[in-house]
Scaffold this motif. Structure first.
Motif, PDB file in Angstrom:
ATOM      1  N   LEU A  83      20.578  68.785  43.457  1.00 22.98           N
ATOM      2  CA  LEU A  83      21.490  68.962  42.167  1.00 22.98           C
ATOM      3  C   LEU A  83      21.392  70.297  41.749  1.00 22.98           C
ATOM      4  N   ASN A  84      20.838  71.162  42.353  1.00 25.58           N
ATOM      5  CA  ASN A  84      20.618  72.690  41.646  1.00 25.58           C
ATOM      6  C   ASN A  84      19.969  72.594  40.335  1.00 25.58           C
ATOM      7  N   GLY A  85      18.938  71.971  40.460  1.00 25.29           N
ATOM      8  CA  GLY A  85      18.018  72.007  39.444  1.00 25.29           C
ATOM      9  C   GLY A  85      18.429  70.940  38.224  1.00 25.29           C
ATOM     10  N   GLN A  86      19.307  70.218  38.358  1.00 25.78           N
ATOM     11  CA  GLN A  86      19.680  69.305  37.255  1.00 25.78           C
ATOM     12  C   GLN A  86      18.587  67.907  37.351  1.00 25.78           C
ATOM     13  N   ASP A  87      18.088  67.572  36.309  1.00 26.82           N
ATOM     14  CA  ASP A  87      17.198  66.522  36.211  1.00 26.82           C
ATOM     15  C   ASP A  87      17.522  65.173  35.456  1.00 26.82           C
ATOM     16  N   VAL A  88      16.493  64.428  34.693  1.00 33.39           N
ATOM     17  CA  VAL A  88      17.148  63.244  34.598  1.00 33.39           C
ATOM     18  C   VAL A  88      18.328  63.311  33.406  1.00 33.39           C
TER      19      VAL A  88
END
Length: 429
Positions: A92-97
């Protein structure tokens, strides 16, 4: 049925993945998968596209998302990510919670696999872990195996190897890259005992003359027609090995497994209700298949009134055997007569000096098309001193004894190697 992560956790012994001079235990893959679930709860119940990346990352994604996401689209590097509503592309290209509300866990994640797309835009077909592991075996003996992965993991044949290793607790060696000699060196280094490959890849390995250095106990062939010559060669080299050829497709999944050492399959199987697929032969001599009661033909496949799908594989009954002649869509038209390249190739491969063969069409103003062939010798060092005229006479003599006149190649070219596609099959483009 438990999802992939849960099934792996139930194993008493989990294997090791060997890749690029490194290794990682399957338990470590599971730990990485659990962290993905924890860090990305927003993907729970959603659809994800898994791009063809590093094998470790791909396997971790499979383990993380089966039973967690509603669908997984397994995208090879040469396949365009499909336009599906709500599809998330992983990573997700660095997307987190995300704080978005989580959906319930999924009991039956759909695994979408694409056809090769060699004859047009790839089509997507849905499977589940249950359908993909219909032929997966479990035993203490199978835990001791070390499998070589020769196919892309995101393709149907590659998944079969990956899931067999993960769910049986066996080791897995990534041998998808490099030339046959380097692949064999990697297999020898990691003591590979089980290999699944197309007949074309097996012939390449045989040409190295180093294949007997492996202590193989399990040999699997699939993806192309398996000829008797190749089966006999492997049986002679590995008399103690279990040799199986598998009939399967991205569309229908695993159809049946033949392990009696003979090409084709028994005629009696056309009336065998115990097989995963019901089989019959059409009036056009095409093999028709229908999944058993536990499975369904995908909705985007055309079937007849009884639910059978046309595989487009041309077959012939010879005594008590059903043998494969070739793809109905790949026939060469010689003056109105249909020639199946695979049928001619099987004859060429019975010649002692011939290791690989490719038969294809050449346009002709009078006949429409003519049959021509390229062959590779077992020993390329003999190429310089080869009597081409003598080799052609030998090939022509063999063909005259086994083929009709219009099927005999009008030109034979000796080449040093054959091109193969990403699925390990002979490149016919």
């Amino acid at each position: 049925m438990a999802n992939l992560l849960e099934q792996i956790q139930k194993q008493q012994k989990n294997g090791t993945l060997f890749y690029a001079e490194q290794s990682m235990s399957v338990n470590d893959l599971v730990e990485k998968a659990l962290k993905i679930r924890q860090r990305h709860p927003q993907l729970r119940g959603k659809k994800v596209a898994l791009t063809d990346r590093h094998l470790v990352d791909f396997l971790v994604s499979l383990i993380a998302f089966d039973g967690f996401c509603s669908a997984m689209y397994l995208c090879a590097s040469n396949v365009t990510i499909p336009l599906v509503d709500g599809l998330q592309v992983w990573p997700l290209n660095g997307q987190d919670v995300s704080n978005s509300q989580m959906l319930p866990l999924v009991s039956n994640t759909r695994w979408y696999l694409a056809t090769s797309g060699t004859t047009g835009e790839p089509k997507w077909f849905a499977h589940t872990l249950i359908s993909l592991t219909a032929e997966t075996k479990h035993s203490a003996r199978l835990q001791k195996l070390c499998w070589a992965l020769m196919y892309q993991a995101c393709r149907f044949a590659g998944l079969q190897v990956v899931l067999q290793a993960l769910l049986s607790g066996a080791d897995l060696v990534d041998a998808t890259g490099g030339e046959p000699l380097s692949q064999l060196a990697l297999m020898q280094k990691n003591k590979v005992t089980a290999v699944s490959a197309t007949p074309s890849l097996w012939r390449q390995l045989l040409m190295t003359k180093q294949l007997p250095d492996l202590a193989l106990s399990h040999i699997t062939l699939g993806g192309e027609i398996v000829d008797q010559t190749l089966l006999d060669q492997l049986a002679r080299l590995f008399p103690q090995a279990k040799v199986r050829h598998i009939y399967a497709s991205t569309e229908a999944g695993v159809g049946f497994v033949v392990s009696d050492g003979k090409a084709g399959f028994p005629l009696s199987w056309l009336h065998n209700s115990e097989l995963p697929l019901a089989l019959k032969i059409s009036s056009e001599h095409h093999l028709l298949v229908k999944p058993n009661k536990q499975a369904k033909v995908p909705s985007n496949i055309t079937t007849d009134e009884l639910g059978f799908m046309d595989t487009q594989d041309k077959v012939q009954v010879v005594a008590d055997r059903v043998v494969f002649l070739g793809r109905a869509t790949g026939a060469i038209n010689v003056g109105g007569n249909k020639v199946y390249p695979e049928k001619v190739e099987q004859v060429l491969l019975t010649i002692a000096d011939v290791s690989q063969a490719r038969v294809y069409a050449k346009n002709n103003p009078l006949m429409g098309q003519l049959v021509v062939a390229d062959i590779v010798l077992f020993d390329n060092s003999e190429l310089a001193k080869l009597d081409i005229a003598s080799m052609r006479r030998q090939v022509t003599h063999m063909c005259k004894n086994q083929l009709q006149r219009f099927e005999i190649p009008t030109k034979i070219t000796v080449v040093e190697h054959m091109a193969h596609n990403v699925n390990g099959k002979l490149n016919r483009q």
